[in-house]
Scaffold this active site. Sequence first.
Site, PDB file in Angstrom:
ATOM      1  N   CYS A 261       0.755  -1.099   0.095  1.00  0.00           N
ATOM      2  CA  CYS A 261      -0.113   0.089   0.071  1.00  0.00           C
ATOM      3  C   CYS A 261       0.824   1.312   0.081  1.00  0.00           C
ATOM      4  O   CYS A 261       1.794   1.345   0.760  1.00  0.00           O
ATOM      5  CB  CYS A 261      -0.804  -0.110   1.062  1.00  0.00           C
ATOM      6  SG  CYS A 261      -2.056   1.534   1.242  1.00  0.00           S
TER       7      CYS A 261
ATOM      8  N   CYS B 195       0.773   4.768   6.793  1.00  0.00           N
ATOM      9  CA  CYS B 195       0.036   4.425   8.278  1.00  0.00           C
ATOM     10  C   CYS B 195       1.198   3.878   9.092  1.00  0.00           C
ATOM     11  O   CYS B 195       1.575   2.613   8.835  1.00  0.00           O
ATOM     12  CB  CYS B 195      -1.176   3.718   8.142  1.00  0.00           C
ATOM     13  SG  CYS B 195      -2.356   4.436   6.704  1.00  0.00           S
TER      14      CYS B 195
ATOM     15  N   CYS C 263       0.361   0.029  10.201  1.00  0.00           N
ATOM     16  CA  CYS C 263       0.041  -0.809   9.386  1.00  0.00           C
ATOM     17  C   CYS C 263       1.055  -1.702   8.743  1.00  0.00           C
ATOM     18  O   CYS C 263       2.036  -1.200   8.066  1.00  0.00           O
ATOM     19  CB  CYS C 263      -0.802  -0.281   8.294  1.00  0.00           C
ATOM     20  SG  CYS C 263      -1.849  -1.581   7.115  1.00  0.00           S
TER      21      CYS C 263
ATOM     22  N   CYS D 287     -16.454  -8.989   5.748  1.00  0.00           N
ATOM     23  CA  CYS D 287     -15.871  -7.821   5.531  1.00  0.00           C
ATOM     24  C   CYS D 287     -14.345  -8.140   4.762  1.00  0.00           C
ATOM     25  O   CYS D 287     -13.804  -8.935   5.108  1.00  0.00           O
ATOM     26  CB  CYS D 287     -15.446  -7.170   6.959  1.00  0.00           C
ATOM     27  SG  CYS D 287     -16.514  -7.007   8.073  1.00  0.00           S
TER      28      CYS D 287
ATOM     29  N   CYS E 231     -19.174  -5.888   3.989  1.00  0.00           N
ATOM     30  CA  CYS E 231     -18.517  -4.893   4.167  1.00  0.00           C
ATOM     31  C   CYS E 231     -17.337  -4.755   3.435  1.00  0.00           C
ATOM     32  O   CYS E 231     -16.603  -5.963   3.192  1.00  0.00           O
ATOM     33  CB  CYS E 231     -18.484  -4.508   5.775  1.00  0.00           C
ATOM     34  SG  CYS E 231     -17.338  -3.136   6.180  1.00  0.00           S
TER      35      CYS E 231
ATOM     36  N   CYS F 250     -19.176   2.032   8.789  1.00  0.00           N
ATOM     37  CA  CYS F 250     -18.321   1.443   9.626  1.00  0.00           C
ATOM     38  C   CYS F 250     -16.983   2.481   9.971  1.00  0.00           C
ATOM     39  O   CYS F 250     -16.432   2.355   8.896  1.00  0.00           O
ATOM     40  CB  CYS F 250     -18.083   0.016   9.175  1.00  0.00           C
ATOM     41  SG  CYS F 250     -16.801  -0.844  10.348  1.00  0.00           S
TER      42      CYS F 250
ATOM     43  N   ARG G 279     -17.938  -2.571  17.972  1.00  0.00           N
ATOM     44  CA  ARG G 279     -17.164  -3.843  17.693  1.00  0.00           C
ATOM     45  C   ARG G 279     -15.707  -3.889  18.128  1.00  0.00           C
ATOM     46  O   ARG G 279     -14.892  -3.125  17.924  1.00  0.00           O
ATOM     47  CB  ARG G 279     -16.985  -3.842  15.904  1.00  0.00           C
ATOM     48  CG  ARG G 279     -18.058  -4.005  15.348  1.00  0.00           C
ATOM     49  CD  ARG G 279     -18.044  -4.095  13.892  1.00  0.00           C
ATOM     50  NE  ARG G 279     -19.312  -3.774  12.941  1.00  0.00           N
ATOM     51  CZ  ARG G 279     -20.268  -4.857  12.659  1.00  0.00           C
ATOM     52  NH1 ARG G 279     -20.163  -5.899  13.155  1.00  0.00           N
ATOM     53  NH2 ARG G 279     -21.366  -4.257  12.208  1.00  0.00           N
TER      54      ARG G 279
HETATM   55  N1  SAM Z   1      -6.493   0.659   2.990  1.00  0.00           N
HETATM   56  C1  SAM Z   1      -7.914   0.764   3.655  1.00  0.00           C
HETATM   57  C2  SAM Z   1      -8.036   1.884   4.805  1.00  0.00           C
HETATM   58  O1  SAM Z   1      -6.891   1.977   5.467  1.00  0.00           O
HETATM   59  O2  SAM Z   1      -8.930   2.318   4.868  1.00  0.00           O
HETATM   60  C3  SAM Z   1      -8.271  -0.478   4.364  1.00  0.00           C
HETATM   61  C4  SAM Z   1      -7.476  -1.592   4.912  1.00  0.00           C
HETATM   62  S1  SAM Z   1      -6.938  -0.864   6.710  1.00  0.00           S
HETATM   63  C5  SAM Z   1      -5.756  -2.403   7.093  1.00  0.00           C
HETATM   64  C6  SAM Z   1      -8.170  -1.080   7.631  1.00  0.00           C
HETATM   65  C7  SAM Z   1      -8.110  -0.543   9.274  1.00  0.00           C
HETATM   66  O3  SAM Z   1      -7.465  -1.483   9.671  1.00  0.00           O
HETATM   67  C8  SAM Z   1      -7.263   0.679   9.512  1.00  0.00           C
HETATM   68  O4  SAM Z   1      -7.989   2.009   8.998  1.00  0.00           O
HETATM   69  C9  SAM Z   1      -6.854   0.601  10.729  1.00  0.00           C
HETATM   70  O5  SAM Z   1      -7.754   1.161  11.665  1.00  0.00           O
HETATM   71  C10 SAM Z   1      -6.985  -1.107  11.212  1.00  0.00           C
HETATM   72  N2  SAM Z   1      -5.739  -1.487  11.338  1.00  0.00           N
HETATM   73  C11 SAM Z   1      -4.441  -1.604  10.381  1.00  0.00           C
HETATM   74  N3  SAM Z   1      -3.353  -2.059  10.977  1.00  0.00           N
HETATM   75  C12 SAM Z   1      -3.695  -2.304  12.463  1.00  0.00           C
HETATM   76  C13 SAM Z   1      -3.204  -2.866  13.523  1.00  0.00           C
HETATM   77  N4  SAM Z   1      -1.707  -3.080  13.297  1.00  0.00           N
HETATM   78  N5  SAM Z   1      -3.514  -2.798  14.894  1.00  0.00           N
HETATM   79  C14 SAM Z   1      -5.151  -2.428  14.857  1.00  0.00           C
HETATM   80  N6  SAM Z   1      -5.593  -1.959  13.778  1.00  0.00           N
HETATM   81  C15 SAM Z   1      -4.955  -1.980  12.624  1.00  0.00           C
HETATM   82 FE1  SF4 Z   2      -2.883   1.191   3.200  1.00  0.00          FE
HETATM   83 FE2  SF4 Z   2      -2.606  -0.164   5.808  1.00  0.00          FE
HETATM   84 FE3  SF4 Z   2      -3.020   2.645   5.636  1.00  0.00          FE
HETATM   85 FE4  SF4 Z   2      -4.946   0.756   4.737  1.00  0.00          FE
HETATM   86  S1  SF4 Z   2      -3.993   1.304   6.883  1.00  0.00           S
HETATM   87  S2  SF4 Z   2      -4.178   2.813   3.834  1.00  0.00           S
HETATM   88  S3  SF4 Z   2      -3.895  -0.913   3.993  1.00  0.00           S
HETATM   89  S4  SF4 Z   2      -1.066   1.378   5.041  1.00  0.00           S
END
Ligand code: SAM
Ligand code: SF4
Length: 332
Positions: free
Chosen positions: A60, A64, A67, A106, A138, A198, A270
């Site tokens: 990606c 973040c 992530c 989801c 979802c 959500c 949730r």
């Molecule tokens: N890329 C899309 C986005 O960011 O909206 C969808 C996938 S993203 C992995 C979905 C959500 O997972 C993120 O917004 C975050 O809140 C949660 N998430 C991702 N990594 C995480 C982690 N290590 N611990 C807790 N929540 C996490």
């Molecule tokens: Fe990309 Fe992870 Fe951020 Fe979603 S949370 S936008 S998958 S880096």
Amino acid sequence: MTNMTTQTADIRYNWTAAEVQALLEAPLLDLVYQAQGVHRQHQDNSIQLASLLSVKTGGCPEDCAYCPQSAHHAKSTGLAKETTMDVDAVLAKAQMAKDAGASRFCMGAAWREVRDGEEFNSVLAMVRGVRAMGMEACVTLGMLKPHQAQQLADAGLTAYNHNLDTGPDYYNKIISTRTYQDRLDTLQHVREAGVTLCCGGIIGMGEGIADRAGLIATLACMTPHPESVPINALVAVKGTPLAEQPPIDPLELVRMCAVARITMPKARVRLSAGRAALSREAQALCFMAGANSIFYGEKLLTTANNDAADDQAMIKSLGLTISETSCSANAA
Ligand code: SAM
Ligand code: SF4
Ligand code: DTB
């Protein structure tokens, strides 16, 4: 109870961050008592089982900090970029989730935003397939334009997951490649297309109580409220910038669930990522505080989740039921 908002039957959309912070800092048992009162007034004793699948993993472009799927951390996490899964393979997983008792499926893609074309068309087919099985569908695909939100609505999508993650003042400490306003804009497009929202966040990223209050106040001022509010505890993945964050005290998750329940009485709250680190008793307190859904199945997106048989046994032992129905839509 000092500093606590009086419970009324009316649903409010004008929460201030200061009010939310006062709730977050209230004596724990007063807070849980108030939340359980709201819960009994607006919810039943069912828990919804939602299963997750990463239909497009890794690579990606967003940065973040939490992530494991960000390309910015790929060298240190070692997580490989994968292609979008086949529709049939996804639907086979959805059927397995349904057979195991899930009523919501989801699907997540590690995209910054949706691009029109073959991959998005596959996601639309996945949504149609999951809906045809009688489950809620979802997806979480990053930023959306209005016409893409409409296409998802036309495919029968139940909900779009797009988290605000934290309060507006802490956001740029966690993500630099997009703004809070970008998130709010996508949420608006989803709402306008008639798909339920959500939207929630993560605790344990080094934020303060004021940031948690800022997150909940932002959600609780949306009119209508998001129908679904995921509360995640950071899963500190090796190789991400937040890998060394200390684990949160589970009671902080209890507080977040309680305050989400009090401020957004009709939402499904949730208990999401980080549940694998919780005892059964800590989870029971979260349910007491108003959480009424869990992610169910061996995996979240890329990390491990609780054992499904353990979850079934926990729900049974607590005397809770498993929901088979759709999440209730909010009245504006
Ligand atoms: N890329 C899309 C986005 O960011 O909206 C969808 C996938 S993203 C992995 C979905 C959500 O997972 C993120 O917004 C975050 O809140 C949660 N998430 C991702 N990594 C995480 C982690 N290590 N611990 C807790 N929540 C996490
Ligand atoms: Fe990309 Fe992870 Fe951020 Fe979603 S949370 S936008 S998958 S880096
Ligand atoms: C949400 O708020 N939490 C889920 C779901 N929405 C998409 C994702 C949690 C991901 C945890 C880290 C991982 O497994 O990669």
